[in-house]
Design a protein around this motif. Structure first.
Motif, PDB file in Angstrom:
ATOM      1  N   VAL B  92       0.626  -1.612  -0.205  1.00 49.18           N
ATOM      2  CA  VAL B  92       0.152  -0.007   0.164  1.00 49.18           C
ATOM      3  C   VAL B  92       0.504   1.564  -0.336  1.00 49.18           C
ATOM      4  CG1 VAL B  92      -1.718   0.923   0.849  1.00 49.18           C
ATOM      5  CG2 VAL B  92      -1.544  -1.251   1.051  1.00 49.18           C
ATOM      6  N   GLU B  99       3.785   0.250   8.879  1.00 49.92           N
ATOM      7  CA  GLU B  99       2.685  -0.180   8.283  1.00 49.92           C
ATOM      8  C   GLU B  99       2.637  -0.964   7.434  1.00 49.92           C
ATOM      9  OE1 GLU B  99       0.009   2.666   8.539  1.00 49.92           O
ATOM     10  OE2 GLU B  99      -1.697   2.014   8.867  1.00 49.92           O
ATOM     11  N   LEU B 103       0.767  -4.729   8.060  1.00 45.07           N
ATOM     12  CA  LEU B 103      -0.549  -4.772   8.421  1.00 45.07           C
ATOM     13  C   LEU B 103      -1.558  -5.704   8.052  1.00 45.07           C
ATOM     14  CD1 LEU B 103      -2.236  -2.117   6.287  1.00 45.07           C
ATOM     15  CD2 LEU B 103      -1.355  -3.318   3.873  1.00 45.07           C
ATOM     16  N   GLY B 104      -1.222  -7.342   7.990  1.00 45.41           N
ATOM     17  CA  GLY B 104      -2.491  -7.804   8.410  1.00 45.41           C
ATOM     18  C   GLY B 104      -1.894  -7.981  10.030  1.00 45.41           C
ATOM     19  N   HIS B 106      -1.749  -5.482  12.742  1.00 45.42           N
ATOM     20  CA  HIS B 106      -1.317  -4.451  13.894  1.00 45.42           C
ATOM     21  C   HIS B 106      -0.883  -4.738  14.779  1.00 45.42           C
ATOM     22  CE1 HIS B 106      -3.623  -2.074  10.813  1.00 45.42           C
ATOM     23  NE2 HIS B 106      -2.606  -1.675  10.393  1.00 45.42           N
TER      24      HIS B 106
END
Ligand SMILES: Nc1ncnc2c1ncn2[C@@H]1O[C@H](COP(=O)(O)OP(=O)(O)OP(=O)(O)O)[C@@H](O)[C@H]1O
Ligand SMILES: Nc1ncnc2c1ncn2[C@@H]1O[C@H](COP(=O)(O)OP(=O)(O)OP(=O)(O)O)[C@@H](O)[C@H]1O
Ligand SMILES: [Mg+2]
Ligand SMILES: [Mg+2]
Lengths: 333, 494, 327, 327
Positions: B92, B99, B103-104, B106
């Motif tokens: 992203v 991040e 991402l998956g 946190h």
């Protein structure tokens, strides 16, 4: 800046029978006034009202009385916008605030609220909010007989078609009081004639193109259609156009409202049989006079000004059309 | 309990015009490193995408530890402990590196996203991979190679039992590769099972315990890695013998076509000077972040240089945009195929002919028969695996897409062709073909500039190699028979 | 457009109708009109088809304008205002300046080109979002109409040109429809067979890639936005010819229908795929809906619900078809 | 939001104001209001600021609703209709069914949530373009208002709740503004510090990438569209409370302003970047423009031109700033 704009506008639309209007006898107490008028939407109809306002202001000027005013509206009618405008105006010390009520229920609380705060609020031109509506506005100068106009035009339509046959109607904008009132008048009138059948009423959203499409539909579905009732400034045009396109002018009786140039041209050519023309100029002219009296602190009454004026609607027929065009639109040809 | 941790049985996946997987069996043993190999378009990525729940197979079953499971989405795959780093860069870009890594999953403190912890932990993971980069930087601001490293860093936090790496090494240089291999071994020692898809058979040899070989959507061979030789693997993949790349001494004229003098673009490269001769194959080597892509983007007119000058055939030129470069007979195959190279929604022939349309138009009308004819010529020449030249390029396998982009400039007849990582993701046989094509072009007088992170590739194909490091030219080398990649590295780091 | 190229035979055409968004929408349109005809016995009549063709031409023309921009991945919220301002310019030239009406058509359509170019300049030179640029210029163009006309209609367009808006070819096919069809053919050919056309798809699909292969993306965009202005102007002027007069709010409500026509026809809003044939189908569906509502005499209160529902049904059917095909 | 994270000190905040789109727009807003104040001596008065805050709250609230969807890379053309339908439901519950007004608020806001969810279902389950789905549902929701009310306004909302729309905290800060501020804080925190919030950015930035790491993109989208419905409903109900009555066309014109507020505030229309603070700034600019036009008594004919021009100037200044910074 605003006032100058309105002057230019006004030149295009001369008053109907009113160019000899003169101010009343009342002597204003001050030499300077500051008014705020907000109306429904930017539209030629209100330009004619604006012309009356401006003429009155000019005549006062000759008497040495200086009147400043703002005459504003959104491009599309919007009650919320109107409330915002009123509240903004209230912050700016006008002698009188005039409003052409977009929506009685929405705008009334704001009017009352501002009156409570000591502002002087009047209503004018096309729509009022009355005491019965719970509104405390001081006075109204403008058209009060939308229902009657609808009724009268319907009557003419009925006469013309021999009081029998199918008729349809175009209703303008859903929820707009003046449009709904005229439709009501139309329906009540037609109800008296057992041989007249009201086949359809469609709301065209004040769009000429939409009125055109609907009328094309009418012509298609009801080959025996005798007449179409139009209730505002734009739908007679669309209806007339569709009728002409279909080669049915003369076969179908059209009646409608207001003094749009194209409507008048269709009237002249006989496609439209009658138009109800309101005296916008006089509404504007009288609005200024009443506003001055309100500013001077006068209450409505027999010796001052009426709490609610009756402005005239004139029915215009094909034979009057050219004269009217020449008067209202001197620039056209 | 089954012998296998995971079993995929009789998987069938069809695409319009292609049978991508034809009753394929695939299995994994707990704690092993499995290499999945095959030529471009063999169906490797498709198979793994089926496993991840990205694609839905027409037929077939999946068993995890002996129980049948259904995986309908990557979320479910992750729930089952299966995670993947996809072949195409998939980050992203508007978000930070840290991040993206988390991402998956946190990093939270009391249910609240913990930015500080995320950045710190990301830093630790990047350190493990020996990547020196600020984890708070947005991904869109870093180059492809760094993005690849970020994708890999992400696997480390998946916590998955089965980790699939789809061509992780394609854009890495020796050093990063070594780091990656260390990571893989570390993961293995932690008991994780790893699938690695690659076109580098030496990596297969070095890293894997077993190897699964595919060809044309079918399984051809599964065995212990040490039971097969590299040549055998190639034979299984290609179903024919493939010639080894040999270093060929070529004779190059002395005519200088391209010369840079003190070219500088601050923050990217500085004081770069070099000369390239007509018909020369000019290799450009460097570690990730050397600034090679930036240098040649600038020469191609995509960015403006801050100082220095550029000469074409002895005349100074200023490239204001790629239009100028192309007008001067220069072409570029960019590094990021999907973002910069291809028109995903358009057909193969349009992708090939886009820059050449005006040459086959009369009165502004394009001659499409000619366009298709020429494209088919490229499809044959490069053995692009596709149902027809009308196929949308997005439906090709990664390697075949790359060939299409190459074909674009072959068709255009440029004088100078800049190839940025031209064989990234391309299989062994196709690589050989591309090398052959490069030499053929060079023999016909085209100057080819090859930017590559594969030192062996540079050594075998180049006439001369320019070595860059951190935006500076560190030296020029002439490849020889016995030269090894480490020598280039030494020059870079000296 | 795109889908048909592989299938040349009649069965191929049929198949491509059944497997494209535009095809699905076309089927829905035909089904609706047939049902309405069965109920009212009134849809497929010569008169009705004539008026239907005439009024749908405007939506479709403005849809073409919008589709061009959608192909680029952009959007143009000013199509309606450009149509309005151009039509005002035309009417003023004819009625106030007394210029030859055919010359006035050319001048006002050129004015539309310039308005579109102004959009293009903001979008390309300043790299601004098309949405916000065209929203701004839309307000400005519309404001100019108000300031210049004060809301008063301009009448007296000579019959020699109003016939273009009101007459029919051989008394059957309305001229606006003929014009729309000609424009459709030209645009489709340009999109399909010229470099400019293909470059629109390339830039819309992947701008970075298109620059790298030497396409002057900004030039393509400028030209597309200008053409969009020009096509909008054509629709606006044609509306004046059809109404025989210019009014302030000509085309006021054209923005959403223009986008809807494109999208219903299968043009993607993120650029790079779609075409003019789809837009015709999308425009036809929308006109068919409003025509059917009018023919069925459905109460105005129900208008919106039915329009919305039919649009949703059409796209949902298409979505279900696509899913079944496993795309 | 995003921009400030690296800069914690006061100078950092200042810098981030000067280097963000929202910052530039904010500066333009302040400059405009100062100029208007200097000319009219009327902008910065207690009364005026009160009404300004009150009327801007609605644009901003509906802007929040839209911004959420924009972050996903979607668009919601039904915000206005959802606001209208929810407000009608509220008014009906109170005036016709005689339900406790506070309960009615909750029910109607929940109804907004459901309307948003319906959008979400079409978009996620059928993978339809948000534009066309919300255009369709927008027409349907709006149609339901017409059918249910026949265009007649509903009055008689009790004073105990209208104070929420009409009153002010400490007689200074209008409650709608307070509510807007609270919503802004909550949304900003959610976007910044919860998985759901971060997943919105991830899905909007790159849906494929977010799926592959196990983010349930459809669930995120469903929730976002539902929340958008809920926020729209809040704005609609609040408008009824402010006006003391419900009217067919409440919020009718809110769609474009909602998008404009978001975009002016720096939220990208293709998703993945932006935030609520920007939307506040964007909404303030738009309210400031219309307020200033009214304060200056500018002719209605010039309204549109000035509005369009200011929006264009604001974004152009920002574009020039970005170019200078060489981004
Ligand atoms: N979405 C799709 N639509 C149509 N065909 C596809 C699609 N994805 C893959 N294919 C086809 O399926 C076959 C297998 O593709 P896949 O991507 O699995 O190959 P691969 O083994 O990963 O190759 P590479 O080494 O080039 O990455 C190819 O022929 C490809 O063209
Ligand atoms: N250690 C580092 N940390 C962060 N950024 C770096 C680092 N080293 C270099 N860079 C940046 O990366 C850029 C060079 O990027 P790039 O990776 O494209 O070079 P390259 O030689 O083309 O490598 P490759 O082609 O392998 O990606 C330089 O502009 C520099 O600012
Ligand atoms: Mg692959
Ligand atoms: Mg590089």
């Amino acid at each position: 800046a605003e006032t100058e704009e309105t002057v230019d506008t006004a030149e295009a639309a001369e008053p109907s029978e009113s160019e000899d209007l003169v101010l009343g006898d009342y002597k204003p107490q001050k030499t300077e006034y500051n008014f705020y008028f907000t109306y429904k939407l930017v539209h030629a109809w209100w330009d004619a009202v604006g012309l009356g306002l401006e003429d009155a202001v000019q005549q006062y000027k000759d008497q040495g009385i200086d009147i400043k005013y703002e005459y504003v509206a959104p491009v599309a009618p919007d009650a919320i916008d109107q409330v915002n405008r009123l509240e903004e105006a209230a912050g700016r010390n006008f002698d009188v605030i005039g409003v052409d009520v977009n929506d009685i229920d929405i705008v009334t609380p704001t009017i009352n609220n501002l009156i409570d705060q000591g502002h002087k609020i009047m209503t004018f031109s096309s729509s009022d909010a009355t005491k019965e509506d719970g509104c405390e506005r001081i006075a109204y100068v403008g058209n009060t007989h939308n229902y009657q106009d609808g009724y009268d035009l319907a009557e003419i339509l009925a006469e013309k078609i021999g009081k029998k046959g199918q008729v349809a109607a175009l209703g303008g904008t859903i929820g707009a009081p003046c449009h709904e009132d005229r439709i009501k008048g139309f329906e009540d009138c037609m109800a008296q004639y057992p041989d007249i059948e009201v086949v359809e009423i469609q709301y065209d959203n004040d769009s000429v193109e939409q009125a055109l499409t609907y009328t094309e539909g009418f012509l298609q579905k009801y080959p025996d259609l005798k007449g179409i009732f139009c209730n505002n400034m734009s739908n007679p045009i669309g209806a007339a156009q569709a009728v002409v396109d279909a080669g049915k002018d003369g076969d179908i009786t059209l009646v409608g409202m207001d003094h749009d140039l194209r409507a008048l041209e269709y009237l002249r050519d006989g496609t439209i049989s009658a138009l109800g023309v309101q005296d916008c100029y006089k509404m504007g002219f009288d609005t200024i006079q009443v506003a001055i009296m309100i500013a001077d602190g006068l209450e409505p009454g027999d010796d001052t000004y009426p709490e609610q004026t009756e402005e005239q609607t004139t029915i215009v027929y094909p034979e009057d059309a050219q004269a009217m065009i020449d008067k209202l639109y001197p620039d056209s040809k | 309990m089954s012998e296998y941790l995971l079993e995929m049985k009789q998987i069938v996946k069809k695409f319009p015009g292609t049978l991508a997987l034809n009753h394929v069996d695939f299995n994994l043993k707990s704690g092993e490193v499995m290499a999945l190999i095959g030529e471009n378009g063999a169906g490797k990525s498709t198979l793994m995408n089926v496993l991840m729940g990205v694609l839905k197979p027409e037929e077939g079953e999946v068993y995890l530890q002996g129980t049948k499971i259904e995986i309908k989405s990557p979320y479910e795959a992750l729930q089952h402990g299966i995670g993947m780093v996809p072949q195409e860069l998939n980050l992203v870009t508007e978000l930070s590196i840290a991040e993206n890594i988390y991402l998956g999953c946190h990093q939270k403190t009391n249910g609240i996203f913990d930015w500080k912890k995320t950045a710190q932990n990301a830093q630790v993971i990047l350190k493990k991979l020996k990547v020196d980069i600020d984890p708070r930087e947005k991904v869109k601001n870093i180059t492809a190679a760094f993005q690849e490293l970020v994708s890999i860093a992400r696997t480390l936090v998946f916590g998955s039992n089965i980790i699939i790496l789809d061509e992780p090494t394609a854009s890495l240089t020796i050093q990063e590769k070594d780091h990656l291999f260390e990571v893989v071994r570390m993961l293995k020692s932690e008991g994780k099972t790893i699938v690695i898809i690659t076109h580098h058979l030496d990596e297969v040899k070095e890293l894997s315990d077993r190897v699964t070989i595919m060809r044309d959507g079918t399984l051809v061979k599964v065995c212990q890695t040490d039971e097969v030789t590299t040549d055998e693997m190639i034979f299984y993949m290609a179903n024919q013998k493939v010639e080894k790349n040999k270093i060929i001494k070529r004779n190059v004229s002395d005519e200088i076509v391209l010369e840079a003098r003190g070219l500088t673009r601050k923050g990217e490269f500085e004081d770069v000077s070099f000369q390239v001769r007509k018909g020369e194959i000019f290799g450009v080597a460097g570690l990730v972040g050397a600034g090679r892509t930036e240098l040649f983007s600038c020469i191609y007119g995509l960015t403006k240089s801050h100082s220095g000058s550029l000469y074409l055939n002895g005349k100074e030129v200023v490239m204001k945009s790629p239009v100028d470069a192309i007008a001067n007979g220069i072409g570029l195959v960019p590094e990021e195929r999907r973002k910069q190279g291809m028109f995903a929604l358009l057909s193969i022939y349009e992708n090939v002919m886009m820059p050449s349309y005006h040459t086959i138009s009369s009165k502004g009308v394009i001659n499409f028969d000619e366009a298709k004819k020429r494209t088919n010529r490229q499809i044959d020449a490069m053995r692009i695996k596709t149902p027809s030249c009308n196929t949308q390029i997005k439906n090709l396998s990664g390697g075949n897409q790359q060939k299409v982009i190459l074909g674009r400039w072959m068709e255009k007849n440029v004088d100078i062709l800049i190839l940025d990582e031209p064989t990234r993701g391309i299989d062994v046989r196709a690589k050989g073909e591309i090398y052959r094509l490069i030499r053929e072009m060079a023999d016909n007088g085209v100057t080819v500039i090859v930017i590559s992170s594969e030192m062996d590739e540079l050594i075998s194909v180049s006439d001369r190699i320019m070595v860059m490091h951190e935006g500076l030219v560190k030296g020029f080398m002439e490849p020889s028979e016995d030269m090894v990649g480490e020598e280039i590295l030494k020059v870079a780091l000296k | 457009m795109e889908n048909t190229k592989k299938n040349t035979g009649a069965s191929g055409v049929l198949k491509s109708i059944l497997t494209s968004t535009a095809g699905m929408v076309f089927i829905v349109t035909v089904v609706i009109t047939l049902i309405v005809h069965l109920i009212t016995r009134n849809f497929y009549t010569a008169y009705n088809i004539g008026t239907f063709m005439r009024s749908s031409s405007f939506t479709i023309l403005i849809g073409f304008a919008q589709t061009l921009v959608l192909l680029l991945g952009g959007i143009d919220l000013s199509v309606a205002s450009m149509a309005g301002l151009s039509s005002m310019i035309f009417a003023m030239l004819v009625t106030l300046a007394g210029i030859n009406p055919f010359l006035a058509i050319i001048i006002s359509v050129a004015a539309g080109f310039v308005m579109g170019a102004i959009n293009g300049i903001f979008i390309c030179a300043l790299k601004l979002t098309p949405f916000i640029v065209t929203l701004g210029t839309s307000a400005i163009y519309k404001g100019i109409i108000y300031v210049a006309t004060k809301g008063i209609p301009l009448t007296g367009i000579p019959k020699e040109v109003t016939v273009i808006g009101q007459g029919s070819l051989f008394g059957v096919i309305p001229y606006p429809f003929v014009i729309m069809a000609v424009v459709a053919v030209i645009l489709s050919l340009v999109l399909r067979f010229t470099s400019f056309g293909r470059h629109i798809y390339a830039v819309g699909g992947n701008e970075t890639a298109s620059r790298i292969v030497g396409i002057r993306a900004d030039r393509v965009k400028m030209l597309v936005y200008s053409l969009t202005g020009m096509l909008s102007a054509m629709a606006g002027v044609l509306m004046v010819l059809r109404l025989g007069a210019s009014q302030v709010n000509i085309g006021e409500d054209w923005v959403m229908p223009s986008i809807t026509a494109g999208v219903l026809g299968g043009t993607a809003m993120d650029g790079g795929s779609g075409g003019m044939v789809g837009t015709i189908v999308g425009g036809l569906l929308m006109s068919a809906i409003s025509f059917s509502i009018s023919l069925m005499g459905i109460s105005s209160y129900w208008n919106e619900i039915i329009t919305g529902a039919v649009v949703l049904i059409a796209v949902s059917l298409d979505a279900i078809r696509r899913m079944k095909q496993g795309k």
